[in-house]
Design an enzyme around this catalytic site. Structure first.
Site, PDB file in Angstrom:
ATOM      1  N   LYS A 113      31.289 -16.093  46.937  1.00 29.11           N
ATOM      2  CA  LYS A 113      31.677 -15.638  45.590  1.00 29.11           C
ATOM      3  C   LYS A 113      33.114 -16.005  45.232  1.00 29.11           C
ATOM      4  O   LYS A 113      33.847 -15.189  44.670  1.00 29.11           O
ATOM      5  CB  LYS A 113      31.437 -14.135  45.435  1.00 29.11           C
ATOM      6  CG  LYS A 113      29.964 -13.735  45.579  1.00 29.11           C
ATOM      7  CD  LYS A 113      29.702 -12.299  45.130  1.00 29.11           C
ATOM      8  CE  LYS A 113      28.246 -11.901  45.295  1.00 29.11           C
ATOM      9  NZ  LYS A 113      27.778 -11.795  46.686  1.00 29.11           N
ATOM     10  N   ARG A 114      33.513 -17.234  45.522  1.00 28.39           N
ATOM     11  CA  ARG A 114      34.858 -17.671  45.187  1.00 28.39           C
ATOM     12  C   ARG A 114      34.978 -17.926  43.680  1.00 28.39           C
ATOM     13  O   ARG A 114      33.965 -18.190  43.001  1.00 28.39           O
ATOM     14  CB  ARG A 114      35.224 -18.942  45.951  1.00 28.39           C
ATOM     15  CG  ARG A 114      35.165 -18.838  47.486  1.00 28.39           C
ATOM     16  CD  ARG A 114      35.997 -17.698  48.053  1.00 28.39           C
ATOM     17  NE  ARG A 114      36.159 -17.795  49.490  1.00 28.39           N
ATOM     18  CZ  ARG A 114      35.704 -16.903  50.391  1.00 28.39           C
ATOM     19  NH1 ARG A 114      35.033 -15.841  50.005  1.00 28.39           N
ATOM     20  NH2 ARG A 114      35.939 -17.080  51.673  1.00 28.39           N
TER      21      ARG A 114
END
Lengths: 282, 282
Positions: A95-96
């Site tokens: 989830k960057r």
């Protein structure tokens, strides 16, 4: 295209994604007494080996490795190496989300080298120029993305569901992602930017509403099982048993806590039960 | 409270945050020929040692380490260890954001153990229950947060600036964060949940508007220098030279490319120029 490969795996094995979220406080007896790195790697390897013929894709969640420092990160790298060796598909659930120069480095981190996977999860809050740098890997290196759009947690109503121009924010986010992707649709009929759409509904009928709004987008569906999402809710987000994968983490990797069998066999049983719940032919 | 410690550092040294974003393609001659781990660590250590008396806080950006796999992560750990040994404050710029059980693991990852820092950056898209698990560290272990609210990239207009009830989304996000935090304000007069607010404006006067909307919130200000933000824009987000830190990464760590001096001395000169640009007494 990675989404085509994922579609083919689902067609063969059903829409199960196993979340590899190892927690040192919840390890079975069989792997206790080893170093953190060996505990986590041995645990994951046995789960993978016991379930790989039934599972479309594995999703290690980076937090559960980073939490254990360098040892945890080494266990992460070895888990990915084992998955690649076995030919299993990998979603790096990281989830960057960051500005373009930084996004390019995250793409390199999770689509190349020690931590290479097939797909990765991204956060869209910073806008489309924080997603765009990953597209080179999607278009030229057979990689794929799942961008979080509407998640499974109660807090999803705080921002994701705010009303913008008469529609929930997540619909605007989804449309911006469709636009970024253009019209390149794979052989499977699905786009290469998938969405993370939770199995739990904030309002009645939300799942069907989202599925209808994005008919040619592949969904990664978390929230099933331990988080309260039911098989019927998850099924609403699929189309003819494909077009998405349903993730379960605790429900599978901690199935041994409610079983008398060894942890890997308990995990296999849990995958089989999940398939039944999702009414997918075994 | 970490924000009080940061406030005290700014009062002593000025509002400079140095972004440690090492890139193997942009390394000075002095550190070439070593392993990736040694190159990055040696480079960072020399920059830190040459600037620490002038800098309030260092901000390593995780992507620039994760991109180099296990070697990069080891260099990250050694950089943090060196910063802690020197008594320097650390912002782990990881921009994580996930559901509560996962958030708890990220908090453990960046507030304890190998990767321990003083503050960390978070992404609020998934809602307030994705921020809440970090509060235990804030309240009991003297840690602090910077949540991204309005960033410095052009894409910030895609989602962050969408209009919700007649106001930009980022204002709603900021208010939800204030509410989460309650009324616990530190001795410095600032809250322990800081915001990331870019130095670049999407519309004229935006910086002053945001500063006025959140007068008791400490800001981490990226976008200065290489990203186009000017000293005057950054200053609008401070209050009497405090209440925020202004980050520069490339402008400092790659200053040697435009200098005849060794890279660490060039970095020190660049910090001094930045202080002058921000009109902070030396």
């Amino acid at each position: 295209m990675s989404v085509d490969r994922l579609f083919a795996e689902v067609a063969k094995k059903g829409p199960i994604c196993v979340g590899l979220d190892p927690h040192m406080d919840h390890m079975p007896e069989e792997v206790r007494g080893l170093s953190i790195e060996e505990t986590i790697f041995t645990f994951n390897k046995k789960i993978i080996d016991a379930t790989k013929d039934l599972v479309a894709v594995y999703k290690p969640q980076a937090a559960y490795y980073e939490a254990y420092g360098l040892e945890g990160v080494r266990a992460y790298q070895r888990t990915l190496e084992h998955l690649r060796k076995e030919g299993a598909l990998i979603i790096n659930d990281v989830k960057r989300g960051d500005i373009s120069s930084t996004a390019g480095m995250y793409a390199k981190a999770y689509f190349e080298g020690d931590m290479e996977g097939d797909l990765m999860t991204l956060n869209p809050y910073m806008g489309m120029d924080s997603i765009e740098p990953y597209m080179e890997y999607v278009e030229k290196h057979d990689k794929g993305l799942f961008v979080i759009v509407k998640t499974s947690n109660p807090g999803s109503r705080d921002i994701e569901c705010l009303e913008v121009d008469g529609e929930p924010l997540y619909i605007h986010v989804g449309r911006a992602l469709e636009k970024l992707h253009g019209n390149t649709i794979g052989k499977s009929g699905y786009r290469n930017i998938g969405f993370v759409i939770g199995a739990t509904n904030t309002v009645e009928g939300e799942g069907a509403f989202i599925r209808k709004a994005f008919p040619d987008t592949f969904f990664l569906v978390p929230g099933y099982g331990a988080q309260g999402g039911k098989g019927a809710d998850a099924l609403t987000l699929l189309q003819d048993g494909n077009g998405g994968v349903v993730n379960s983490s605790r429900g599978i990797i901690r199935a041994f806590e409610k079983s008398s069998k060894p942890f890997d066999e308990a995990a296999r049983d849990a995958v089989l039960s999940m398939k039944e719940d999702l009414r997918v032919g075994l």
